[in-house]
Design a protein around this motif. Sequence first.
Motif, PDB file in Angstrom:
ATOM      1  N   LEU A 221      -8.981  -6.607   5.311  1.00  0.00           N
ATOM      2  CA  LEU A 221      -8.468  -7.278   4.024  1.00  0.00           C
ATOM      3  C   LEU A 221      -8.574  -8.836   4.137  1.00  0.00           C
ATOM      4  O   LEU A 221      -8.222  -9.103   4.719  1.00  0.00           O
ATOM      5  CB  LEU A 221      -7.266  -6.821   3.452  1.00  0.00           C
ATOM      6  CG  LEU A 221      -6.626  -4.795   4.030  1.00  0.00           C
ATOM      7  CD1 LEU A 221      -4.916  -5.077   4.220  1.00  0.00           C
ATOM      8  CD2 LEU A 221      -7.949  -4.375   3.021  1.00  0.00           C
TER       9      LEU A 221
ATOM     10  N   CYS B 166      -7.275  -9.721  -3.163  1.00  0.00           N
ATOM     11  CA  CYS B 166      -7.821  -8.775  -1.698  1.00  0.00           C
ATOM     12  C   CYS B 166      -9.040  -7.714  -1.688  1.00  0.00           C
ATOM     13  O   CYS B 166      -8.278  -6.618  -2.642  1.00  0.00           O
ATOM     14  CB  CYS B 166      -6.681  -8.425  -1.193  1.00  0.00           C
ATOM     15  SG  CYS B 166      -6.843  -7.394   0.346  1.00  0.00           S
TER      16      CYS B 166
ATOM     17  N   ALA C 174     -10.806  -5.107   0.492  1.00  0.00           N
ATOM     18  CA  ALA C 174     -10.615  -4.152   1.231  1.00  0.00           C
ATOM     19  C   ALA C 174     -11.944  -3.875   1.996  1.00  0.00           C
ATOM     20  O   ALA C 174     -12.760  -3.138   1.043  1.00  0.00           O
ATOM     21  CB  ALA C 174      -9.629  -2.931   1.306  1.00  0.00           C
TER      22      ALA C 174
ATOM     23  N   GLY D  51      -3.844  -8.587   6.141  1.00  0.00           N
ATOM     24  CA  GLY D  51      -5.438  -9.777   5.710  1.00  0.00           C
ATOM     25  C   GLY D  51      -4.269 -10.936   6.422  1.00  0.00           C
ATOM     26  O   GLY D  51      -3.298 -11.130   6.933  1.00  0.00           O
TER      27      GLY D  51
END
Length: 123
Positions: free
Chosen positions: A4, A22, A24, A114
């Motif tokens: 992430l 973000c 992924a 993350g």
Amino acid sequence: QVQLVESGGGLVQAGGSLRLSCAASGLTFSSYVMGWFRQVPGKERDFVAAITWKGGRTDYADSVKGRFTISRDNAKNTVYLQMNSLKPEDTAVYYCAARLSWSNYRSSEYDFWGQGTQVTVSS
């Protein structure tokens, strides 16, 4: 391996806006509830917002309700946090996180995290 990766943080004046992203990889993105959290030094990581698998339901911390919007694009494996009317007290490191279940989504018990992105709001 799951990754992430947050981006979009920075320095902004009070009243301004930022959009965090973000991205992924390494997981079936649409199978995961996504959340945003934030943390300031010396304090616990706090819930900011969460969104269900297809985006049909969202929820926010009271402190950001009406100013922040969480959204997701499953085709791009990306979750966003649009932050408007920023205040100095929004200054923190912002983290995105993924979990399979919607239950207890406000807790920090997420499966993946993350590395965080710094948001600084000047007065």
